[in-house]
Write a protein that holds these residues in place. Structure first.
Motif, PDB file in Angstrom:
ATOM      1  N   SER A 150       0.838  -1.203   0.000  1.00 34.43           N
ATOM      2  CA  SER A 150       0.000   0.000   0.000  1.00 34.43           C
ATOM      3  C   SER A 150       0.863   1.239   0.000  1.00 34.43           C
ATOM      4  O   SER A 150       0.631   2.186  -0.749  1.00 34.43           O
ATOM      5  CB  SER A 150      -0.914  -0.010   1.224  1.00 34.43           C
ATOM      6  N   ASP A 195      -4.556   7.383  -0.675  1.00 33.72           N
ATOM      7  CA  ASP A 195      -3.908   7.586  -1.960  1.00 33.72           C
ATOM      8  C   ASP A 195      -3.157   8.916  -1.881  1.00 33.72           C
ATOM      9  O   ASP A 195      -3.238   9.635  -0.876  1.00 33.72           O
ATOM     10  CB  ASP A 195      -4.919   7.572  -3.116  1.00 33.72           C
ATOM     11  N   SER A 227       2.752   1.905  -3.307  1.00 27.42           N
ATOM     12  CA  SER A 227       1.954   2.265  -4.472  1.00 27.42           C
ATOM     13  C   SER A 227       1.719   3.770  -4.576  1.00 27.42           C
ATOM     14  O   SER A 227       1.180   4.242  -5.564  1.00 27.42           O
ATOM     15  CB  SER A 227       0.598   1.545  -4.415  1.00 27.42           C
TER      16      SER A 227
END
Length: 261
Positions: free
Chosen positions: A21, A132, A24
């Motif tokens: 995670s 994100d 990314s």
């Protein structure tokens, strides 16, 4: 019964998932503008992803931040036309830098936001997920920190997630505010209720004033009281006009139907 080897494997998989995670996350590169903020002592950071050319103030992100959070930059620099500068805002969630030249008392250039994978790891270990780069950039501008998130988590607030942490931070929900509400005898509000209370400016002092008149408003009614400006002065004025048995709901109806006009 689960064997020790299975526990080890589960730990390895969990650590790997967190690592994937964090790995990314990618830097965000956009055009940027730095200008004087609306409030004294603030600067406005505006980013544009290139989808709104030719229109002013339509960037994908706009935020006023305290001047002291930026390094390598000062308000006086905006008066130096043509000067090449780099303004950096570093936070636990990542680092934002806008580099460019001064024109018309604004810094115009290109920005890069670099997410901090360590922050994501700390937040995921607390149970927060769905990160994100865009969300982490918002966290950086708002200075969302893991210790603050942990302080809310430790209170046992229901409904906390990575998304509503943004609103909770914008409206300055902290343990002190939560305690000011529960200290009045209310059950612990959930995350959405706390946001609503803070958005409407509900505070312990005004709640105490309303209660002194014999009312026991619920959490939802506290929000309505602020929305419809149900103040002690308004209540006294309605009583003086002959209204009887004035419940909170009736007072709200008076406001909605403008019976006080």
């Amino acid at each position: 019964m689960m064997k020790m080897s299975q526990f080890v494997l589960m730990g390895v998989f969990a650590s790997s998932a967190i690592a994937v995670s964090a790995a990314s996350l990618e830097p965000i590169r956009q055009s940027c503008t730095v200008s004087i903020g609306d409030k004294a002592g603030t600067l406005r950071l505006e980013t544009d992803n290139g989808q709104c050319e030719g229109r002013k103030h339509c960037g994908t992100n706009m935020s006023d931040v305290p001047l002291n959070r930026l390094t390598g930059f000062s308000v006086a620099d905006l008066a130096q036309a043509g000067a090449h500068l780099a303004a950096t805002l570093a936070a636990e969630a990542g680092t934002f830098t806008c580099s460019g030249a001064v024109k018309d008392n604004e810094l115009h250039g290109n920005s890069v936001f670099t997410p901090d994978a360590g922050f994501v790891t700390r937040m995921e270990r607390m149970g927060f997920s769905g990160f994100d780069s865009e969300k982490l950039e918002a966290y950086t501008l708002l200075d969302v920190r893991s210790d603050w998130a942990q302080s809310l988590k430790e209170l046992g607030i229901h409904g906390l997630d990575a998304d509503n942490l943004v609103a909770l931070r914008v409206f300055n929900v902290d343990p002190a505010y939560v305690h000011s509400i529960t200290g009045l005898g209310y059950a612990l509000p959930d995350a959405d209720q706390l946001i609503s209370l803070r958005v409407q400016g509900v505070n312990a002092e005004e709640v105490t004033q309303i209660r002194a008149l014999g009312y026991e408003p619920t959490i939802d009614q506290l929000v309505q009281i602020r929305i419809f400006k149900i103040t002690p002065e308004f209540i006294h004025r309605m009583q003086a006009r002959g209204f009887k048995n004035l419940t909170i709901d009736k007072l709200v109806q008076i406001r909605i139907f403008k019976l006080a006009d």
